[in-house]
Design an enzyme around this catalytic site. Sequence first.
Site, mmCIF file in Angstrom:
data_model
loop_
_atom_site.group_PDB
_atom_site.id
_atom_site.type_symbol
_atom_site.label_atom_id
_atom_site.label_comp_id
_atom_site.label_asym_id
_atom_site.label_seq_id
_atom_site.Cartn_x
_atom_site.Cartn_y
_atom_site.Cartn_z
ATOM 1 N N CYS B 106 -4.537 3.225 -10.554
ATOM 2 C CA CYS B 106 -6.266 3.047 -9.991
ATOM 3 C C CYS B 106 -6.601 4.024 -9.097
ATOM 4 O O CYS B 106 -5.755 4.345 -8.140
ATOM 5 C CB CYS B 106 -6.315 1.842 -9.307
ATOM 6 S SG CYS B 106 -8.068 1.792 -8.568
ATOM 7 N N CYS B 109 -8.449 3.582 -5.990
ATOM 8 C CA CYS B 109 -8.039 2.191 -4.814
ATOM 9 C C CYS B 109 -6.662 2.166 -5.434
ATOM 10 O O CYS B 109 -5.589 2.635 -5.644
ATOM 11 C CB CYS B 109 -9.715 1.693 -4.207
ATOM 12 S SG CYS B 109 -8.706 0.230 -3.473
ATOM 13 N N SER B 110 -7.031 0.503 -5.842
ATOM 14 C CA SER B 110 -6.337 -0.121 -6.255
ATOM 15 C C SER B 110 -6.271 -1.494 -7.163
ATOM 16 O O SER B 110 -5.398 -2.189 -7.112
ATOM 17 C CB SER B 110 -5.135 -1.249 -4.974
ATOM 18 O OG SER B 110 -6.074 -1.480 -4.228
ATOM 19 N N CYS B 111 -7.357 -1.193 -8.202
ATOM 20 C CA CYS B 111 -7.747 -2.403 -8.777
ATOM 21 C C CYS B 111 -6.361 -2.174 -10.247
ATOM 22 O O CYS B 111 -5.571 -1.611 -10.416
ATOM 23 C CB CYS B 111 -8.718 -1.277 -10.478
ATOM 24 S SG CYS B 111 -10.850 -1.170 -8.828
#
Lengths: 116, 212
Positions: B106, B109-111
């Site tokens: 991702c 971000c951090s999906c």
Amino acid sequence: MKEQHAPPEARHLTDGHPVGAHDVGGRPGPRVEKDEHPHALWEYRVDAMMLLLSARGLLTTDELRRHIEGLGAGAYEGMEYYERWCAALAAAMIDRGVVTADELGRKLAEVAAREP
Amino acid sequence: MSDTHHDHPPDAPPTHYQRMEIALREILMAKSVFTPDDVRREVEAMEGRSAGTGARLVARAWVDPAFKARLLDDARLGAAEMGIPPGPYRVLVMENTATLHNMIVCTLCSCYPRVLLGLPPAWYKGTAYRSRAVREPRAVLAEFGFALADDVALRVHDSTADMRYMVLPMRPAGTEGWSEEELARLVTRDSLIGVAPALDPQALGRASDAAG
């Protein structure tokens, strides 16, 4: 986790719009350190608040991200991951009028005052 | 839950953001947005989630081609078949083959498919992986100790808030006749992200009490 390397140079799209500090895809970067990070209870609670607010229709995932991005480039240098989330959750709740800045400020003072 | 999660000394005063977490949570509880029990249940559920869930799906897919087809077609329905709550967002399962390898990232971000894999590891959320996975993915794989053959195509999937990915690794050779439970032990979190292959059965050693 805090990032350990220098922040990247500011970039702009061809139409002149700045590229946010979060938008790192394709930038050069350091070696990937395979760090695993056990979560502290307060970090789990921040995450739990995100899930609960989402389930109640008071937050969307892209809204959380927008507020994280709104923290600015300094947030990536100076804040840890769940610190960014926490600040973004507070901003989102203030933005939606669920919580006022005044309420949050008073409660923060109260929390600090009752520490031993 | 024990205090062993804390990397912050237990007697140190809370940091500014730890206070903010307490303050925001208490305000929202006072407004009846959620209860302390709601928070506790979410934290417990989060601690209980791990890549073991994704591993069960992969092991079933390895032994049941019809299930694999359904999983690739709609991961939410595939998960639901196994009693796994599918979570609020779409998940696409990307199948590795002898000629195609998949990895997920991702960049923004951090999906991450948290329902199937638990919370993402720190490196998945860090800038180094996010920036370079889409620029020089083979070099990144090499840093994970995974030398992908040059003649295998590599596809990198960039997740979004509403669209997550999980990799279906290749079934290792030498696992014919293995049970789903045994096979699931070969499926690591990293193999579901695509930065590693499934474990080599020789390295693991076949245990007859694999369920333990």
